[in-house]
Motif scaffolding. Structure first.
Motif, short mmCIF file in Angstrom:
data_model
loop_
_atom_site.label_atom_id
_atom_site.label_comp_id
_atom_site.label_asym_id
_atom_site.label_seq_id
_atom_site.Cartn_x
_atom_site.Cartn_y
_atom_site.Cartn_z
N ARG A 123 9.12 11.36 -27.77
CA ARG A 123 8.35 11.05 -26.35
C ARG A 123 8.40 10.08 -26.40
NH1 ARG A 123 3.63 15.82 -28.06
NH2 ARG A 123 4.45 17.12 -27.35
N GLU A 124 8.20 9.34 -27.03
CA GLU A 124 8.36 7.24 -26.58
C GLU A 124 9.73 7.30 -25.91
OE1 GLU A 124 7.77 4.90 -30.00
OE2 GLU A 124 6.20 5.93 -30.59
N ILE A 125 10.58 7.73 -26.28
CA ILE A 125 12.75 7.57 -25.34
C ILE A 125 12.57 8.17 -24.82
CG2 ILE A 125 12.44 5.68 -26.89
CD1 ILE A 125 14.88 8.18 -28.12
N LYS A 126 11.24 9.43 -24.39
CA LYS A 126 11.76 10.77 -22.82
C LYS A 126 12.61 11.64 -23.48
CE LYS A 126 8.41 8.05 -19.43
NZ LYS A 126 7.89 7.46 -20.82
N ASN A 127 13.16 12.01 -24.77
CA ASN A 127 14.07 12.38 -24.69
C ASN A 127 13.59 13.78 -24.62
OD1 ASN A 127 16.36 14.04 -26.54
ND2 ASN A 127 16.68 11.87 -27.54
N ARG A 128 13.89 14.88 -24.19
CA ARG A 128 13.45 16.05 -23.99
C ARG A 128 14.63 16.69 -24.95
NH1 ARG A 128 8.24 14.42 -22.37
NH2 ARG A 128 8.40 13.70 -19.46
N PRO A 129 15.29 17.28 -25.09
CA PRO A 129 16.07 17.70 -25.91
C PRO A 129 15.39 17.74 -27.70
CG PRO A 129 17.40 17.33 -25.13
CD PRO A 129 16.59 16.29 -24.26
N ALA A 130 15.53 16.45 -28.05
CA ALA A 130 14.91 16.19 -29.54
C ALA A 130 12.82 16.44 -29.55
CB ALA A 130 14.82 14.77 -29.65
N GLU A 131 12.58 16.48 -28.32
CA GLU A 131 11.01 16.94 -28.47
C GLU A 131 11.31 18.60 -28.85
OE1 GLU A 131 8.28 15.56 -25.46
OE2 GLU A 131 8.88 14.54 -24.85
N VAL A 132 11.70 19.40 -27.96
CA VAL A 132 12.35 20.28 -28.23
C VAL A 132 12.52 20.76 -30.07
CG1 VAL A 132 13.27 22.85 -27.21
CG2 VAL A 132 12.84 21.18 -25.89
N ARG A 133 13.61 20.51 -30.40
CA ARG A 133 13.70 20.48 -31.33
C ARG A 133 12.59 20.37 -32.76
NH1 ARG A 133 18.48 17.63 -29.57
NH2 ARG A 133 17.19 16.18 -30.64
N ALA A 134 11.77 19.09 -32.68
CA ALA A 134 11.39 18.71 -33.31
C ALA A 134 9.73 19.55 -33.47
CB ALA A 134 10.35 16.92 -32.76
N LEU A 135 8.94 20.06 -31.64
CA LEU A 135 8.74 21.14 -31.66
C LEU A 135 8.83 22.57 -32.57
CD1 LEU A 135 7.54 20.32 -27.99
CD2 LEU A 135 5.84 19.91 -30.11
N ASN A 136 10.35 22.75 -31.95
CA ASN A 136 10.77 23.84 -32.91
C ASN A 136 10.19 24.13 -34.32
OD1 ASN A 136 11.55 25.91 -30.15
ND2 ASN A 136 13.14 24.62 -30.77
N GLY A 137 10.88 22.77 -34.99
CA GLY A 137 10.58 22.18 -36.10
C GLY A 137 9.21 22.25 -37.06
N LEU A 138 8.40 22.00 -35.95
CA LEU A 138 6.23 22.62 -36.45
C LEU A 138 6.45 23.94 -36.50
CD1 LEU A 138 5.69 18.98 -34.68
CD2 LEU A 138 5.50 19.77 -36.80
N LYS A 139 7.05 24.28 -35.19
CA LYS A 139 6.88 25.80 -35.10
C LYS A 139 7.02 26.46 -36.33
CE LYS A 139 9.53 28.48 -33.43
NZ LYS A 139 10.41 29.34 -32.10
#
Length: 72
Positions: free
Chosen positions: A49-65
């Motif tokens: 989120r700090e670096i505004k990397n949306r694909p990485a955000e999605v991967r992290a959220l999927n891992g948390l999910k």
């Protein structure tokens, strides 16, 4: 992998830091260490989120999910 994370952090390379955190989260998840995995994915999400990397955000959220669904 932990060494890759430390190197990315020392070199101030947030894109590599996110990748290392997500890989560590994935490893922890496969080993059944959901607490550790959640920690890595949460850190990855923050950096993404700090670096505004949306694909990485999605991967992290999927891992948390995935961790949340496995924990019930």
């Amino acid at each position: 992998m932990a060494q890759a994370l430390a190197s990315a952090q020392d070199a101030a390379l947030p894109h590599l830091e996110v990748d290392a955190l997500q890989n560590l989260g994935s490893i922890a998840l496969r080993q059944g260490d959901y607490g550790k995995g959640k920690g890595y994915y949460t850190q990855a999400l923050s950096v993404a989120r700090e670096i505004k990397n949306r694909p990485a955000e999605v991967r992290a959220l999927n891992g948390l999910k995935l961790i949340a669904s496995l924990q019930g």
